[in-house]
Design an enzyme around this catalytic site. Sequence first.
Site, PDB file in Angstrom:
ATOM      1  CG  ASP A 286       3.663  -5.102   8.993  1.00  0.00           C
ATOM      2  OD1 ASP A 286       4.373  -4.166   8.600  1.00  0.00           O
ATOM      3  OD2 ASP A 286       2.575  -5.387   8.485  1.00  0.00           O
TER       4      ASP A 286
ATOM      5  NE  ARG B 163       6.825  -5.697   1.164  1.00  0.00           N
ATOM      6  CZ  ARG B 163       5.604  -5.842   1.705  1.00  0.00           C
ATOM      7  NH1 ARG B 163       4.627  -5.031   1.337  1.00  0.00           N
ATOM      8  NH2 ARG B 163       5.358  -6.774   2.582  1.00  0.00           N
TER       9      ARG B 163
ATOM     10  CD  GLU C 185      -0.296  -0.275   6.234  1.00  0.00           C
ATOM     11  OE1 GLU C 185      -0.909   0.145   5.237  1.00  0.00           O
ATOM     12  OE2 GLU C 185       0.337  -1.346   6.241  1.00  0.00           O
TER      13      GLU C 185
END
Length: 365
Positions: free
Chosen positions: A138, A285, A234
């Site tokens: 992030d 990821r 999200e």
Amino acid sequence: MRIGILTGGGDVPGLNPCIRSVTLSAIDLGWEVIGFRRGWQGVLAIDPDDPASVAAGTLRLDREAVRGIDRMGGTILHTSRTDPRTLEEGDRTAHVLHVLDRLGVEAMVTLGGDGTLRFSAHLSSLGFPVISIPKTMDNDVFGTDYCIGFSTAISRSVEAINALRTTIESHERIGVIELFGRRSGETALLSGFLAQVDRTIISEVPADPAVLLPLLVADRRSRPAGYAVCVISEGASLVGEDHADERHRAASHRTMLTVGRRLAQVIEREARVGTVVQDLAYLMRAGEPDAMDRMVGFAFGGLAVQLIQQRQTGRMVTLTSGRYHHVPADTLLGGTKLVDVPNLYDATCYRAKLQRIEGMPMFLY
């Protein structure tokens, strides 16, 4: 000298290149390197008086142990989300220090996100030599422009978004693609911009369906192929909902539909248009690191060992304005790293804003 290394929090591509870099840089100085398995949780599980416990919780890192790992995703040391100060049985910082002392570890290199590095800063405040290395897909560790794992997450996301266009277009629907990013919407913002999607919803700005839906419907109608694409973080929220507690929980602990699926339901109910919904989640990821994360992983690892050699511990390595630096380990406690909405995002039309280019930082710092 013997140094320790561990990885904590979520795995990201680029951790293994960094582990390799730390190991080889230390070996070149004649040092020993011991890897701790499963982050701080692994350290807590070690009984230094029990050889079997030590063997289960550690890994001796030498040239052979790290050979070729830079081409692998994830972390060979495995990981956990554990802060030894916040356990049910109470603060176990003393046990961590006891284990490190008994195993002869003179300094630690910790690779992690906000949680892992907060405890690293705590150890540093107690006088134990620590070098922190920020990693999170992030890119939300305060104090550094870049965290290991961010570039690969963006690359994976752009590839997936563009691949999904074939299905969204074939069915003439509106695609809603949800990306990781509970606190910061930088991953969604950059992925949406590079994939040139129609609209991007970020964690920092609640989306108003009354404004967003007409835009998406117009996007769909304006395209001869009859489809539109929306990317959403999200951690984003929809105006009129009250799910603040829910959206900051880990994905496995949520009890309701994701924000992407809730948005899709609103689209189908209010706009009467079919949707394609996809949570990219852990695919962002997964797999080997890209060139950027290999390069940063190698550089951060080498810099960490150089700082220990110079006895400059209690530091976090950083990328700032495109250059490698280091700051006090507790710098990350000083704020929250979020998208610079006024300069990078147009909240009225839910798109990245690049009205001024000269003097701006590169998205991939």
